[in-house]
Scaffold this active site. Structure first.
Site, PDB file in Angstrom:
ATOM      1  N   LEU A   1       0.824  -1.190   0.000  1.00 54.58           N
ATOM      2  CA  LEU A   1       0.000   0.000   0.000  1.00 54.58           C
ATOM      3  C   LEU A   1       0.866   1.251   0.000  1.00 54.58           C
ATOM      4  CD1 LEU A   1      -1.321   0.760   3.581  1.00 54.58           C
ATOM      5  CD2 LEU A   1       0.281  -1.088   3.131  1.00 54.58           C
ATOM      6  N   SER A   2       0.250   2.369  -0.355  1.00 51.63           N
ATOM      7  CA  SER A   2       0.899   3.674  -0.387  1.00 51.63           C
ATOM      8  C   SER A   2       2.115   3.608  -1.313  1.00 51.63           C
ATOM      9  CB  SER A   2       1.255   4.113   1.035  1.00 51.63           C
ATOM     10  OG  SER A   2       1.619   5.466   1.075  1.00 51.63           O
TER      11      SER A   2
END
Length: 711
Positions: free
Chosen positions: A306-307
């Site tokens: 994620l991110s």
């Protein structure tokens, strides 16, 4: 779909080859494909965890221990490596998820929720091995950490690897919430810190972290340091004299521009994953050597995280010339678009005028306006808004109000009152690509100094600045309550590997304005040349000039940005991106939406990317559970993590069983509502499934260079 080759067939093929080789007449020989350790791995450390006293997922804490708000302690003044690992897993897991039962922990996700989504009564501990190593060019200056966890449930008949690259600027355990999915599936999990990390070089004492988080002198560590700022003895002495008690962090100050190599780091983690599983489960040659039995052709490999860990997975897929990766499933990726991507983004019937900007671009823009915009009456009902106004716009400390006035003095906004100025600052941000659903987070993001932290770190990294450059007057140090630089408590430094996030403010280290009137001061409390506390507008303008300017410093940063831009070519790999529409840190109009359009323009009909946009979801799931500090996140937002898990489920089913991927769509979730701080418990109704075929009002249309997202 990649075929899974049973080991019996592989062994039969090997036996046949041996028979041919021994049959005589032709002088045939067998060229064994031995399992060879990648040359860039200097050393490997392996530990085995029994799943009782210690384990891969929870470090022995179990679901109960991870949920405990009190972190595990240390027996002595100096944490041991085992204690550091335990606290690192605890901290990183909690930093990425809502850990409250009402928010979904223990029912929708968590160690006790099995791979099929069933809630169990267990603690969710997972036995297995954990292998950790650096990759480096021999200089000790890179020392990117790689780690592979192999659960005891790994099934050689159905081998799989998932990547869990660290998010943000975190260390090697910064992708644990993603790795959890793989461990539960019986997959090996390949991690990398991608050249970032939480533990700094203490320049005053000249101590550095090692791979396990313990600390020693830079001299003793030598090339084994996880990070050394690389200053000469003379430069270090001069720096400490001019700016004592400062810290250098790897992401900001390595001089490597690590983001350009995030894809490489992820690919090398996969290669290490193959090496590790072959060492443990690979067939043996007649001479007793391990063979490279498990390969991309017979092993499911999913790049995930994620991110900016998700961005690393996308970069790895684009750079994967060996076919290591079978599919991609990521959440809220901080993907960098080309300078002129040639794409159109539309929401409803309206084109988004400003889109596809890079993270350093929109973040430095936000740094200018967000603190002022947080005072806008139109968002006064937002979480943390009243607290922000009391703390940052009171008569005794009008920092945000002063920022509004300073922006007006610079001619950046106009208006006759703070109210008018704040509303105009808010409008500036909306016009620059933020969705209306994201602006409610401005007070909390401003109050937590999220944007300045990211802007300063990435500006240093992209421009390859040394810590001694004090780029735009910023540095990192502990400070007093009044903002003066002070030595950091030894205990805080000793376990920063576990408790830090690599992007100060973090774990007692603050962002400092070296150019503050009267001397170096914590950034938020510093004074401009006129004596006003305006949240260091001059520093923010300096960072913004690096993006828009033409001087040497700006050109260095812009060259670094160009090294991080992605092409949009996923090489035909199936991919799923999920992103929260309300994301205020990584706005959808600058990241996932235009990337989907770019991918379709580049790959055309061969594109297999699906984009899932989730309403009422934002960047920081952990904020939802901070009901005492951020009441209102719980009533407004649902955990995006649920949809990353579902994307991984869909990608695994596609690769293993040929199940069709879901179409691109908006998933319309239902906020929990209720009283801020005490929202009712989340249920399945709040987080509806990703539809195989969405209804017309939810379908996202992606054509060559264009994406249209329904209201």
């Amino acid at each position: 779909m990649r075929p899974l080759i049973p080991r019996a067939i592989a062994l039969a093929a090997l036996t046949a080859a041996l028979l041919v080789a021994c049959g005589g007449g032709g002088g045939n020989t067998v060229d064994f494909d031995f399992n060879v350790r990648p040359s860039y791995l200097a050393s490997l450390r392996q530990a085995t965890y029994d799943g009782v006293d210690d384990d891969l997922l929870t470090a022995g804490l179990g679901r109960t221990g991870l949920a405990d708000p009190d972190a595990p302690g240390y027996e002595g003044a100096q944490p041991t490596a085992a204690e550091m690992r335990r606290n690192a897993i605890y901290t990183n897991y909690r930093a990425l998820l809502d850990m409250t039962a009402a928010g979904g922990y223990g029912t929708l996700y968590g160690p006790n929720v099995d791979a099929q989504g069933r809630v169990t009564a267990g603690e969710g501990k997972i036995a297995g091995t954990e292998t950790i190593a650096y990759y480096d060019d021999g200089s000790g200056r890179q020392n990117v950490t790689l780690m592979v966890q192999v659960p005891d449930t790994f099934n050689p008949a159905r081998p799989c690897i998932i990547t869990a690259t660290a998010s943000g600027s975190r260390g090697i355990y910064g992708g644990m919430s993603t790795g959890e999915w793989g461990l539960k599936r019986g997959c090996a999990v390949a991690y990398t810190d991608k050249g970032t990390g939480a533990a700094p070089h203490d320049l005053q004492a000249d101590t550095v972290p090692l791979i396990d988080g313990t600390r020693t002198s830079a001299t003793s560590a030598g090339t084994s340091a996880a990070f050394n700022a690389g200053l000469s003895a003379a430069d270090l002495a001069a720096f400490n004299t001019a700016t004592p008690n400062r810290f250098a962090f790897k992401h900001a100050h390595s001089g490597q521009n690590p983001e350009k190599d995030w894809g490489l780091a992820t690919l090398r983690a996969v290669e290490m994953g193959f090496y590790v599983i072959n060492e443990r489960f690979g067939d043996l040659s007649p001479g007793g050597q391990r063979l490279r039995t498990f390969k991309p052709s017979n092993t499911i490999v999913i790049a995930s995280s994620l991110s900016n860990g998700g961005a690393a997975a996308i970069a790895a897929a684009e750079q994967d010339t060996q076919g290591l990766i079978g599919g991609v499933a990521v959440s809220e990726p901080a993907v960098e678009l080309p300078a002129n991507p040639g794409v159109t983004v539309r929401r409803g019937t309206t084109d988004v005028a400003v889109n596809s900007r890079t993270l350093i671009d929109y973040t430095t823009y936000a740094q200018l306006y967000q603190a002022c915009a947080a005072l806008a009456p139109s968002i006064s009902d937002s979480p943390y808004a009243s607290t922000f106004a009391v703390g940052f716009a009171s008569p005794s400390l009008p920092i945000a109000s002063n920022r509004c006035e300073a922006l007006r003095a610079q001619g950046l906004i106009t208006g006759g009152s703070t109210v008018a100025l704040a509303e105009q600052a808010l409008a500036r941000l909306r016009a620059y690509g933020w969705e209306a659903e994201s602006v409610a987070q401005y007070p909390s993001l401003a109050g937590f100094e999220v944007v300045p932290a990211v802007a300063v770190t990435f500006a240093n990294a992209l421009s390859r600045s040394s810590v001694k450059d004090n780029l735009c007057g910023y540095s990192f140090a502990a400070t007093t309550a009044q903002g003066a630089v002070t030595p950091l408590a030894p205990a805080a430094l000793a376990d920063m590997f576990a408790t830090g996030n690599g992007v100060p403010p973090s774990a007692g280290v603050q962002l400092v304005n070296n150019r503050s009137l009267g001397g170096a001061t914590r950034d938020v409390l510093s004074q401009s040349a006129t004596g006003a506390r305006d949240w260091n507008l001059s520093g923010a303008l300096c960072l913004r000039n690096l993006v828009t300017g033409t001087d040497d410093a700006a050109q260095r940063l812009q060259a670094g940005v160009d090294e991080t831009r992605r092409s949009g070519n996923l090489r035909g790999k199936p991919a799923i991106i999920v992103h929260g529409r309300s994301d205020a840190l990584l706005p959808v109009n600058h990241t996932s939406r235009p990337y989907a359009a770019l991918n379709r323009r580049v790959e055309g009909a061969s594109s297999r990317l699906r984009y899932i946009e989730v309403t009422n979801a934002q960047h920081f799931d952990s904020f939802i559970g901070l009901t005492g500090v951020l009441p209102g996140y719980d009533t407004r937002y649902i955990p995006l993590h649920v949809y990353l898990n579902r994307a991984l489920d869909a990608m695994y089913d596609h690769l293993a069983n040929g199940t069709a991927l879901p179409a691109s769509q908006v998933v319309r979730t239902v906020p929990r509502g209720g009283q801020p701080g005490s929202a009712p418990a989340i249920t399945a109704a709040n987080v509806p499934a990703i539809a195989a075929t969405p209804v017309n009002g939810n379908a996202i249309t992606v054509t060559s260079g264009a994406i249209s997202v329904p209201e």
